[in-house]
Design a protein around this motif. Sequence first.
Motif, PDB file in Angstrom:
ATOM      1  N   LEU A   1      -7.073 -25.660  12.777  1.00  0.00           N
ATOM      2  CA  LEU A   1      -7.966 -26.803  12.993  1.00  0.00           C
ATOM      3  C   LEU A   1      -8.210 -27.618  11.737  1.00  0.00           C
ATOM      4  O   LEU A   1      -8.740 -28.728  11.818  1.00  0.00           O
ATOM      5  CB  LEU A   1      -9.312 -26.314  13.532  1.00  0.00           C
ATOM      6  CG  LEU A   1      -9.360 -25.848  14.987  1.00  0.00           C
ATOM      7  CD1 LEU A   1     -10.735 -25.284  15.306  1.00  0.00           C
ATOM      8  CD2 LEU A   1      -9.033 -26.995  15.929  1.00  0.00           C
TER       9      LEU A   1
ATOM     10  N   ARG B   1      -9.246 -32.609  17.737  1.00  0.00           N
ATOM     11  CA  ARG B   1      -9.813 -31.548  16.901  1.00  0.00           C
ATOM     12  C   ARG B   1     -11.238 -31.198  17.322  1.00  0.00           C
ATOM     13  O   ARG B   1     -11.599 -30.018  17.419  1.00  0.00           O
ATOM     14  CB  ARG B   1      -9.805 -32.002  15.431  1.00  0.00           C
ATOM     15  CG  ARG B   1     -10.405 -31.010  14.453  1.00  0.00           C
ATOM     16  CD  ARG B   1     -10.167 -31.502  13.027  1.00  0.00           C
ATOM     17  NE  ARG B   1     -10.760 -30.634  12.037  1.00  0.00           N
ATOM     18  CZ  ARG B   1     -11.969 -30.799  11.536  1.00  0.00           C
ATOM     19  NH1 ARG B   1     -12.717 -31.820  11.945  1.00  0.00           N
ATOM     20  NH2 ARG B   1     -12.447 -29.972  10.630  1.00  0.00           N
TER      21      ARG B   1
ATOM     22  N   TYR C   1     -11.217 -29.148  20.622  1.00  0.00           N
ATOM     23  CA  TYR C   1     -10.859 -27.744  20.397  1.00  0.00           C
ATOM     24  C   TYR C   1     -12.020 -26.987  19.755  1.00  0.00           C
ATOM     25  O   TYR C   1     -12.303 -25.843  20.117  1.00  0.00           O
ATOM     26  CB  TYR C   1      -9.629 -27.652  19.494  1.00  0.00           C
ATOM     27  CG  TYR C   1      -8.327 -27.992  20.185  1.00  0.00           C
ATOM     28  CD1 TYR C   1      -7.916 -27.277  21.309  1.00  0.00           C
ATOM     29  CD2 TYR C   1      -7.499 -29.003  19.715  1.00  0.00           C
ATOM     30  CE1 TYR C   1      -6.711 -27.578  21.946  1.00  0.00           C
ATOM     31  CE2 TYR C   1      -6.305 -29.309  20.334  1.00  0.00           C
ATOM     32  CZ  TYR C   1      -5.919 -28.593  21.454  1.00  0.00           C
ATOM     33  OH  TYR C   1      -4.735 -28.893  22.089  1.00  0.00           O
ATOM     34  N   ARG C   2     -12.661 -27.596  18.791  1.00  0.00           N
ATOM     35  CA  ARG C   2     -13.768 -26.932  18.112  1.00  0.00           C
ATOM     36  C   ARG C   2     -14.891 -26.609  19.094  1.00  0.00           C
ATOM     37  O   ARG C   2     -15.468 -25.516  19.067  1.00  0.00           O
ATOM     38  CB  ARG C   2     -14.299 -27.821  16.981  1.00  0.00           C
ATOM     39  CG  ARG C   2     -15.370 -27.169  16.124  1.00  0.00           C
ATOM     40  CD  ARG C   2     -15.838 -28.112  15.041  1.00  0.00           C
ATOM     41  NE  ARG C   2     -16.455 -29.306  15.600  1.00  0.00           N
ATOM     42  CZ  ARG C   2     -17.005 -30.275  14.877  1.00  0.00           C
ATOM     43  NH1 ARG C   2     -16.966 -30.212  13.557  1.00  0.00           N
ATOM     44  NH2 ARG C   2     -17.560 -31.323  15.463  1.00  0.00           N
TER      45      ARG C   2
ATOM     46  N   GLN D   1      -0.395 -28.028  18.106  1.00  0.00           N
ATOM     47  CA  GLN D   1      -1.021 -28.359  19.383  1.00  0.00           C
ATOM     48  C   GLN D   1      -0.734 -27.288  20.434  1.00  0.00           C
ATOM     49  O   GLN D   1      -1.614 -26.924  21.215  1.00  0.00           O
ATOM     50  CB  GLN D   1      -0.527 -29.721  19.871  1.00  0.00           C
ATOM     51  CG  GLN D   1      -1.059 -30.918  19.080  1.00  0.00           C
ATOM     52  CD  GLN D   1      -2.522 -31.192  19.365  1.00  0.00           C
ATOM     53  OE1 GLN D   1      -3.134 -30.595  20.238  1.00  0.00           O
ATOM     54  NE2 GLN D   1      -3.105 -32.121  18.609  1.00  0.00           N
TER      55      GLN D   1
ATOM     56  N   LEU E   1      -2.875 -24.166  19.561  1.00  0.00           N
ATOM     57  CA  LEU E   1      -4.286 -24.401  19.862  1.00  0.00           C
ATOM     58  C   LEU E   1      -4.526 -24.471  21.362  1.00  0.00           C
ATOM     59  O   LEU E   1      -5.541 -23.959  21.860  1.00  0.00           O
ATOM     60  CB  LEU E   1      -4.756 -25.702  19.192  1.00  0.00           C
ATOM     61  CG  LEU E   1      -4.915 -25.656  17.671  1.00  0.00           C
ATOM     62  CD1 LEU E   1      -5.236 -27.043  17.121  1.00  0.00           C
ATOM     63  CD2 LEU E   1      -6.024 -24.676  17.279  1.00  0.00           C
ATOM     64  N   LEU E   2      -3.597 -25.091  22.073  1.00  0.00           N
ATOM     65  CA  LEU E   2      -3.746 -25.178  23.525  1.00  0.00           C
ATOM     66  C   LEU E   2      -3.706 -23.789  24.161  1.00  0.00           C
ATOM     67  O   LEU E   2      -4.511 -23.468  25.048  1.00  0.00           O
ATOM     68  CB  LEU E   2      -2.645 -26.058  24.105  1.00  0.00           C
ATOM     69  CG  LEU E   2      -2.708 -26.303  25.619  1.00  0.00           C
ATOM     70  CD1 LEU E   2      -4.020 -26.986  26.003  1.00  0.00           C
ATOM     71  CD2 LEU E   2      -1.509 -27.140  26.072  1.00  0.00           C
TER      72      LEU E   2
ATOM     73  N   ALA F   1      -6.934 -22.031  23.316  1.00  0.00           N
ATOM     74  CA  ALA F   1      -8.038 -22.613  24.082  1.00  0.00           C
ATOM     75  C   ALA F   1      -8.018 -22.135  25.526  1.00  0.00           C
ATOM     76  O   ALA F   1      -9.077 -21.892  26.127  1.00  0.00           O
ATOM     77  CB  ALA F   1      -7.969 -24.139  24.019  1.00  0.00           C
TER      78      ALA F   1
END
Length: 565
Positions: free
Chosen positions: A81, A88, A91-92, A305, A308-309, A312
């Motif tokens: 991140l 961003r 996601y946070r 991405q 992170l995806l 998440a």
Amino acid sequence: MLAPTLVVIGVFVVYPIVGTGYLSLTSWDGFSEIKKWVGLGNYTRLFRDPAFLNSLWVTVLYGAGVCVAGVVSGLGIAVLLNGAFRGRGVYRAVFFLPVVTSSIAAATVWRYVFGDTGVLDAVLRFLHLPAPNWLGDPSLALVSLVLLTAWKSLGLNVVLYLTALQTLPADVYEAAAVDGASRWQQLRRITVPLLAPMTFFVVIEGLITSFQSFDLVYALTGGGPRRHRDTGLPDLPGGFPALALRLRRCSGLHRLRPRAGRHADPVAAGRPGEVVVVSSVTTTPVPRPATVARPTGRTAPVLRQLLLLALAVVVVAPFAWMVTTSLKDYADVYRPPYLWPQEFHVGNYGRAWDAAPFAGYYVNSLIMTGGILVGHVMLDTLAAYAFARLRFPLRNTLFLVLVATMLVPQFVTVLPAYDLVIRLGWYDSYAALIVPRMADVFGIVVLRAFMASIPAELDDAARLDGAGPWRSLWSVTLPLCRPALATVGMFSFLYAWNDFLWPLLVTSDDTHRTIQLGLSTFSSKYGTYPELLMAGTVTAAVPALVIFLFLQRAFIRGVASTGLK
């Protein structure tokens, strides 16, 4: 100004601490008035008890697992991140969602994720993979609890590490890049060593969480198979294990001068109206200036991405399963596809609402939360102003004593506090839910730090105009303290709304039960009806999640600046 706060904290915090210390040196059956002095005999018996030693060992293993999982997951996601890129903030916020979810709601969902007929086993069987008994197998029970705790605290660790990453000096990475260091070498040889203070903080927080966890252990089945998840803390009146709520500390909330050297921040002295706080790497003001992306965060955009995806999705999956299950028919709960219902049954919410007095639970939680919130804002503000602006004997000593009470876990004081409520005739009343917690040392510390950063010349000018302390507080200090008051208010709301242990102790029926306690009772009665239980869980979790989604920036900023839960 200080008297009301001292009365509340003295009676319901200091007195129980002293009472617990005295009771630990006596032999008492819990009912009679006779207490026999035994000195250190209780401690000798305790450390000779095989059950206690086993529980202590299990807790050590639990704490080690939580610390390792917290450091690895928190640092890894924070590195992904770190930098400026689209999405961003989303996601946070996603990674922080479990933090604001009550432990009872989270454990209720994860109990069905890990259960022997749960969604995780169903998915594994659908993929023709072996499906272990996560909660029934002693070798996996502790692992399940570690995974749940790591998921619950993931967002906090990510925000703390992300805040520390953004204070690291960019010139060090530029020099390393010139010398040919790869991203992995920069992470291992620069980032990790520089983040050692923050890692120490995360480890200590993880140990405290594991040694004092109550809600998660209790709601996830309480003890586990053959005591493999028994944390071994003493029993409370009524037979409930006296494990503690998450300890909130004031670590890092000191106004320090930035040290000269590579971590010194030329703007750390702050400006009028800013709180100077300490991160684990350097001192920075809040709000801090925008930072540029650090080299450790320059992962390939597509790969970052995708990672992170995927992460998440893992974080959000329990929430998604909770909502979709609440809209399913009983026969569809474990039928593929496991996430999306074949037919939406909104009537499950009405059935759950009729099966338990959720309206009463909501009213009780709103009354309790409102009373505690008003008490925190009023009493904490008065006490903070007294410590920040007024001069009186033993001021600093008294403040240190108040701060020291934050280091005492709640389970240590529950027995004398419970006995005091009984003696006052408050058991099963709103007074028992609200009055003992109307003052909060955490709020005092935060507001005092903010008020101390406001130039004293403003108060001096107000006094020259004839304003007394009350008028100065109302007209000068409070308007400047709105950001700090908002932070304290959000923390107070979430703390009160998600509280479980204290309402569990001082209420006995649905007349005064709160939503979290009601959800636990509902779970024990309707645990065989996942669709109704998830509907009740959504009902209990929605208020805190809605508050967070609307105020997530201010909330995360407050956590990042103080380093606190």
